[in-house]
Design a protein around this motif. Sequence first.
Motif, PDB file in Angstrom:
ATOM      1  N   CYS A 409      10.643  29.982  30.009  1.00 55.89           N
ATOM      2  CA  CYS A 409      11.554  29.552  31.080  1.00 55.89           C
ATOM      3  C   CYS A 409      11.016  30.093  32.404  1.00 55.89           C
ATOM      4  O   CYS A 409      10.783  31.297  32.544  1.00 55.89           O
ATOM      5  CB  CYS A 409      12.975  30.065  30.833  1.00 55.89           C
ATOM      6  N   ILE A 410      10.819  29.198  33.345  1.00 49.52           N
ATOM      7  CA  ILE A 410      10.364  29.595  34.689  1.00 49.52           C
ATOM      8  C   ILE A 410      11.564  29.519  35.625  1.00 49.52           C
ATOM      9  O   ILE A 410      12.113  28.434  35.866  1.00 49.52           O
ATOM     10  CB  ILE A 410       9.226  28.692  35.172  1.00 49.52           C
ATOM     11  N   GLN A 446      11.273  25.461  29.960  1.00 49.82           N
ATOM     12  CA  GLN A 446      12.437  25.219  30.792  1.00 49.82           C
ATOM     13  C   GLN A 446      12.132  25.670  32.211  1.00 49.82           C
ATOM     14  O   GLN A 446      11.292  26.559  32.423  1.00 49.82           O
ATOM     15  CB  GLN A 446      13.661  25.985  30.263  1.00 49.82           C
ATOM     16  N   GLY A 447      12.805  25.066  33.171  1.00 51.40           N
ATOM     17  CA  GLY A 447      12.629  25.441  34.565  1.00 51.40           C
ATOM     18  C   GLY A 447      13.945  25.368  35.314  1.00 51.40           C
ATOM     19  O   GLY A 447      14.689  24.379  35.180  1.00 51.40           O
ATOM     20  N   TYR A 448      14.283  26.401  36.060  1.00 45.43           N
ATOM     21  CA  TYR A 448      15.526  26.446  36.840  1.00 45.43           C
ATOM     22  C   TYR A 448      15.226  27.000  38.224  1.00 45.43           C
ATOM     23  O   TYR A 448      14.362  27.862  38.402  1.00 45.43           O
ATOM     24  CB  TYR A 448      16.586  27.331  36.175  1.00 45.43           C
ATOM     25  N   ALA A 487      18.836  33.182  30.697  1.00 43.41           N
ATOM     26  CA  ALA A 487      18.768  33.742  29.349  1.00 43.41           C
ATOM     27  C   ALA A 487      19.800  33.115  28.431  1.00 43.41           C
ATOM     28  O   ALA A 487      19.545  32.904  27.238  1.00 43.41           O
ATOM     29  CB  ALA A 487      18.963  35.255  29.412  1.00 43.41           C
ATOM     30  N   HIS A 488      20.976  32.797  28.979  1.00 44.01           N
ATOM     31  CA  HIS A 488      22.035  32.220  28.147  1.00 44.01           C
ATOM     32  C   HIS A 488      21.664  30.836  27.626  1.00 44.01           C
ATOM     33  O   HIS A 488      22.007  30.485  26.484  1.00 44.01           O
ATOM     34  CB  HIS A 488      23.330  32.136  28.962  1.00 44.01           C
ATOM     35  N   PHE A 489      20.962  30.055  28.443  1.00 46.94           N
ATOM     36  CA  PHE A 489      20.654  28.682  28.066  1.00 46.94           C
ATOM     37  C   PHE A 489      19.337  28.543  27.303  1.00 46.94           C
ATOM     38  O   PHE A 489      18.912  27.432  27.006  1.00 46.94           O
ATOM     39  CB  PHE A 489      20.620  27.794  29.313  1.00 46.94           C
ATOM     40  N   ILE A 498      10.369  34.051  26.672  1.00 47.45           N
ATOM     41  CA  ILE A 498       9.931  34.747  27.882  1.00 47.45           C
ATOM     42  C   ILE A 498      10.499  34.023  29.100  1.00 47.45           C
ATOM     43  O   ILE A 498      10.563  32.787  29.144  1.00 47.45           O
ATOM     44  CB  ILE A 498       8.385  34.814  27.976  1.00 47.45           C
ATOM     45  N   ILE A 499      10.955  34.795  30.066  1.00 44.15           N
ATOM     46  CA  ILE A 499      11.430  34.269  31.356  1.00 44.15           C
ATOM     47  C   ILE A 499      10.485  34.791  32.429  1.00 44.15           C
ATOM     48  O   ILE A 499      10.304  36.011  32.573  1.00 44.15           O
ATOM     49  CB  ILE A 499      12.871  34.705  31.654  1.00 44.15           C
TER      50      ILE A 499
END
Length: 597
Positions: A409-410, A446-448, A487-489, A498-499
Motif C-alpha cells: 500500500c502506497i 493499493q494506493g491512497y 492499515a484497516h483497509f 507493507i505500507i
Amino acid sequence: MAKTDQNINPTSWDWFSAAHRRDTGIATEHPSEDAREKNGNGLSAYWRKNTSHLEAVELANILRALNKVVGYVGSNTGKVEWAGMSSNNGAIVLDPALVMDDPYPVSYKKFDYLVGIAVHEALRRTQWVDLVWSKVAERSQHLDFSDQILLHKVVHFGETIYVDIISEPTMLGKYTQIARKTALGPVPSDHFSPSVDDLFQRWWIQSFDRKEQRGASLLEKPMGILSGLTAQLREIAGSQSRVANRCTQRVTHYMDALAGLMGMVRGWKGRDNRLIWLPEGNLSTKTTKRKKTSSMKRLSAEITQSVEERLSAYSNDLTPIVRSVAGTDNPDVVPTSRWDFNISAHPVLDTKMVSRLKSIIQSYANRKTVFNRGLEAGRVDRRRLYRAPIGGRCFYDKQRLPVVDWTVCILVDATASMAGYGKWRMVENTLGAVHKAFSGFQNRIQGYGYFEVEGVCMISRLIDGNRVLSVPPSGQTASGQAIILAAHFMPANANKKIIIHITDGESNFGCHVRYGIDYCQRSRIHLVTLGIGYKDRAAMKRQYGKSIQFVDGFGQLPNAVENLFKWTFMYGKVPLSFSLAKSSDQAQIEERFIQNH
C-alpha cells in the motif's frame, strides 16, 4: 423551524407504540393474507440474506438493509440509526429493544415490521409533514385549548393515513401495511359513550379496511366527516401538483373537518389530552423529548462502537474506524471521510525503472513449482510411460514461478505542501511505475492519498484496478489517521503487508502518528515513512521513530522506492536504513526538472 413532539409521536417510530408493548407475531394476528406467509417467511426473506448470530454484526446488518430501503423512498430522508448512536440528529431513530430481546438473527417477520416503520417515517419527510404542522399552527392560534387538541388529532391521524395512501401503489406499501396492522390492534368495542381516541382509531382502520364499517350510532356522523376527509386525502395523493401545494390543500381540508367535528364531539373524553405538536423552543417540548429519549433503550457504548465501525466500512464516514483505534474519547480525532471525486492521472513512466522493479519481483519473490504434463517433448514422465506407444505424450516440464505474497500500500501525503507541478508530478510518476510493475502479479497493490478540506480529513484511492488516479493537494497533514485507515483497509488474509508512506513534513492535524504506528505493529504490517526534503529531521524522528527514512529531494524518490522494494523482497523485512544513488545523473536531472517547474 418548528419541530414535532416525539413523545406524542407525530413523526417518529413511536406511533407504532402498540407493537412495543406486545410481541410482533404478525402471522398469528393476521394469518396468511399474501406472499409473506409463504412457508412461514416474511417479505424480506426474498431479498435479505446478510444475517448473523452475533449481536453487533446483526444490528449493523439491519441498519445497512434499512438504509438501502429508505434510499429508494427519496432523497433527504436521513439515516436509520439505533437510539444511542452518535449521530442521531436528523436520523430516523429506532428503539433497539424491538430486536434485542429476541435471538439473532432477527426473524423476517419482525424485520418486515422494522422496514414498515422506517418507510413510513421516510415518507413523512418526503411529503413535508413538518410544513403541514407549521401551517396548522399559524391557522389555529385563535382556537381554544380543547379545540386545538382535537385539531392536532385530526392532523396527526390524517397525515398518518395520507402517508400510508402514498405508499399503497408500491411494494413498500406491503411493509407499511404490516406495521399498521401491528400498531392498530383490535377494533375498539362499541359502547354508549365513545372517546375521541376510539373515534380516530376507528377512522384509521376503516380508511384501509372496508370490512370494518360497524360502529355505534353516535359515531355515524363524525365518521361520515372523517370518511369524506379520507377521500379528499386520496385525491390529493393522486394529484401531480407540487409538494408545497399539496401541503396547503391538506391543511385546508383539516380545518374544514375540524369545523364539522367541533359540535359533534364536544364533551367527549380522551385518553391523551396533550398537544401533539409544539413550536421550537417551547419548554414542554424539550422536557417531553428528554423523557422520550430516556424511555428508549440505548445501545451500550461497546456495542455502539462496534456497530458504527462495521457501518463505516460501507459508508463515507470513516471516523468510527479511527476512533476504534485512537480511542472513542480522544479529543484529537477529527472527522474523516472518503473522497470519491478523484481524477485520472497521466504519469510519465520510466520504462527502465518498471523493468527493474519487475526483475526484483521475479528474482526475489517466493517460488512455487508448477508441473505441465502430457507434453510431446521434455523430461520423461514415468507416470505416463504407458502413453508412449499411443500418442507419444509421455513428457513433462517443471517450472518455478514467482509468487507475489506481499501486499503493498502506497500512502501519499496530498496536502498543500505537496502542491506544485514538480513535487506532485514526481509522486504520480513513481506511483504509476510501481503500479505498472505490479500488474500481472495478482494486482496486489493499493494506493491512497490524504488531505484536509474544511476541518475534515479526506482519504481517496489513487489506484483503482488498472487506473492510476490523482487528487488536488490541499489542506493540513493528518498522517496518523491516514495510516490507521490504510492499515484497516488492507486485506486481513495477506501474510506479508507493507505500507510505504510518502510525506514531506510533520503531522499537524488529527490524532498522533503513534496510534497509526502501534496499530500497524498489532496488525503485523510493515510501515516505512519516506520523509522527503524536510529540514527538521529531528521533529519527524520524534514522531515516527525507527519507521522513518529520509530522502533529500523528490528527484530521489523513484530510487528510494526501488531500493526499498529490493531490500524488502530480498530479506523479507523493512530495512532500518538504505543508501541512495544521490550523485546519479538521473537524480540530478529530476532535481533540475522540479526546480524549473
